[in-house]
Design an enzyme around this catalytic site. Structure first.
Site: not given
Ligand code: GLN
Length: 492
Positions: A79, A154, A178
């Site tokens: 990532k 993400s 994420s």
């Molecule tokens: N979807 C969540 C957010 O937008 C989690 C993101 C994450 O875990 N990095 O913060």
């Protein structure tokens, strides 16, 4: 010999051990899968084919000279938020354009030490803020099961690459879901370790009290393997804990005898898709058939979790992202004084969601509002953690959906941040509580989109979560299905 790119790490290690294929063969096939499909999937921001092949050849060379490595030349996708020495690390953001990592993140270094090689940079929502990858500053990633749908986020690039056969496994990060949510949307296995289990050194910080690095893989055994390599105390991250790292693979078993699994009442409420609910309920019954005792539990503060998360995570993000000001890293717009330079750079290169969160986070920390929002949020976070501590007095692991729905259509939620945030309802509580969580494929919707079962474990009980996931996986076939985009090449 087709589809090396579709095998699990374990299957590949077996072939490599028996001399059936070389690491160069594996990397060659993964690269050709990227070539054939990534124009449609869009998982990679960039990759280095020559570098990967050279690393594979040197892994083959080392093996022929008797070197024994746990991951002998296994290619892993990374990532874009994690530092890999010599690679770009843009975190899906224009503000980091041109930045090249001078060092490896500890998790990356440990995998490298074990023999892994790194193919390229996987797309993500900018600074890991998002649930669809639509917040990436660079490109859209498509769900390999249906290109009109998002891969989740993400870590959407990571999950899409693993699902599409464009990486054998990948690393993601999980702050509020994420890893688990994109794994669920793409039909992969995703593990968010306990806070403190895997070093965050070299992971660009979003919300430091929540962020964790973890694997996205094709099977539970691979997740156990990668966690075992990455986990453990790191002097470079003082939040890693001196708790012994068990042999996670030895914890895997075919049945669930003697285990008590909790079903949280609050996770089966209005708003959850019928198809998702049915699949989860079926999975719960199967766990019962495998010998587990199923008990109902309560996590009474669940309804506050999303609100608390979007106060605390934005507060931490507003502080963490202050370092991106055009002086030290990445992109810069010149100004007539330092303040002018900061303002111009940040206004121009941060995307809209990142700006929204910096503004929200600055607001909840500002004097006059701190007590009403941030301090209160911290208190409710404690209540949420106590919910889990109480629950784990009554059960060994918790079964729940990962998300209320399957993967959204591209564009479906992006205009409505609140709706987007609410989609994180089932992953955020365990994050706030610092617990570990695993996503395992447990079905498909009628439209052919994957559904994920979430297995939440007590702090440092990844062994239990993996055991449950493994036993479930072994008695189902969901993880063996392949997305249509891989069909043309014959599948596994
Ligand atoms: N979807 C969540 C957010 O937008 C989690 C993101 C994450 O875990 N990095 O913060």
């Amino acid at each position: 010999m087709s589809s090396l790119s579709a095998l699990t790490i374990h299957e590949l290690i077996d072939l490599l051990d028996r001399g059936v294929c070389s690491s160069e063969d594996v990397v060659t096939e993964v690269l050709s899968a990227i070539d054939a499909r990534d124009e449609r999937v869009g998982a990679y921001l960039d990759y280095d084919a020559e570098g990967a092949l050279a690393a594979a050849r040197s892994a083959d060379d080392a093996r022929s000279k008797g070197a024994e490595r746990i991951l002998p030349g296994i290619p892993i996708g990374i990532k874009d938020v994690l530092n890999v020495k010599g690679d770009t690390c843009r975190c899906g953001s224009r503000i980091l354009e041109g930045y090249v990592s001078p060092y490896d993140a500890t998790a990356v270094a440990r995998l490298r030490q074990a023999g892994a090689l790194f193919l390229g940079r996987l797309n993500m929502d900018e600074f890991a803020m998002g649930s669809t990858n639509e917040n990436s500053a660079f490109q859209i990633t498509h769900n390999p099961w249906n290109l009109e749908h998002v891969p989740g986020g993400s870590s959407g690039g990571s999950a899409a690459a693993v699902a599409a056969g464009e990486a054998v496994a990948a690393l993601g990060t999980d702050t509020g879901g994420s890893i688990r949510q994109p794994a669920s949307f793409c039909g992969c296995v995703g593990l968010k370790p306990t806070y403190g289990r895997v070093s965050r050194f070299g992971a660009t910080a979003f919300a430091s009290s929540l962020d964790q690095i973890g694997p996205i893989t094709r099977c539970v055994r691979d997740a156990a393997l990668l966690l075992g390599i990455m986990a453990g105390r790191d002097p470079l991250d003082s939040t890693t804990v001196e708790v012994p790292v068990p042999n996670y693979q030895e914890a895997l078993a075919d049945d669930l005898k003697g285990m008590k699994l909790g079903i949280p009442r609050e996770y089966f409420v209005e708003g959850i898709d019928k198809e998702v609910e049915q699949s989860i309920r079926k999975a719960i019954r199967l766990c019962g058939d495998l010998g587990a005792e199923i008990v109902e539990i309560s996590l009474p503060h669940t309804e506050y979790a999303v609100a608390v998360y979007y106060i605390l995570a934005t507060a931490e993000a507003s502080a963490n992202l202050a370092r991106f000001d055009g002086v030290r890293y990445g992109a810069r717009d010149e100004g007539h004084d330092p303040m002018d330079l900061y303002v111009k750079t940040r206004a121009r290169y941060f995307g809209p969601e990142v700006k929204r969160r910096i503004i929200l986070g600055t607001y909840v920390l500002s004097s006059g509002y701190y007590d009403a929002y941030y301090r209160r949020g911290q208190k409710v976070r404690t209540l949420i953690r106590r919910d889990f501590e109480q629950a784990f007095q009554e059960c060994d692991a918790i079964l729940a959906p990962v998300a209320p729905t399957t993967a959204y259509r591209l564009g479906e939620k992006i205009e409505d941040p609140l709706q987007m945030y609410l989609g994180d309802i089932f992953t955020i509580p365990a994050s706030l509580a610092g617990m570990c969580g695993l996503s395992v494929p447990c079905g498909f919707s009628d439209a052919g989109l994957p559904i994920g079962l979430q297995i939440i474990g007590d702090a440092f009980r990844e062994d239990r979560v993996l055991r449950v996931g493994y036993a479930y996986e072994q008695s189902t076939e969901w993880h063996k299905r392949i997305p249509p985009i891989r069909d043309d090449e014959g599948g596994r």
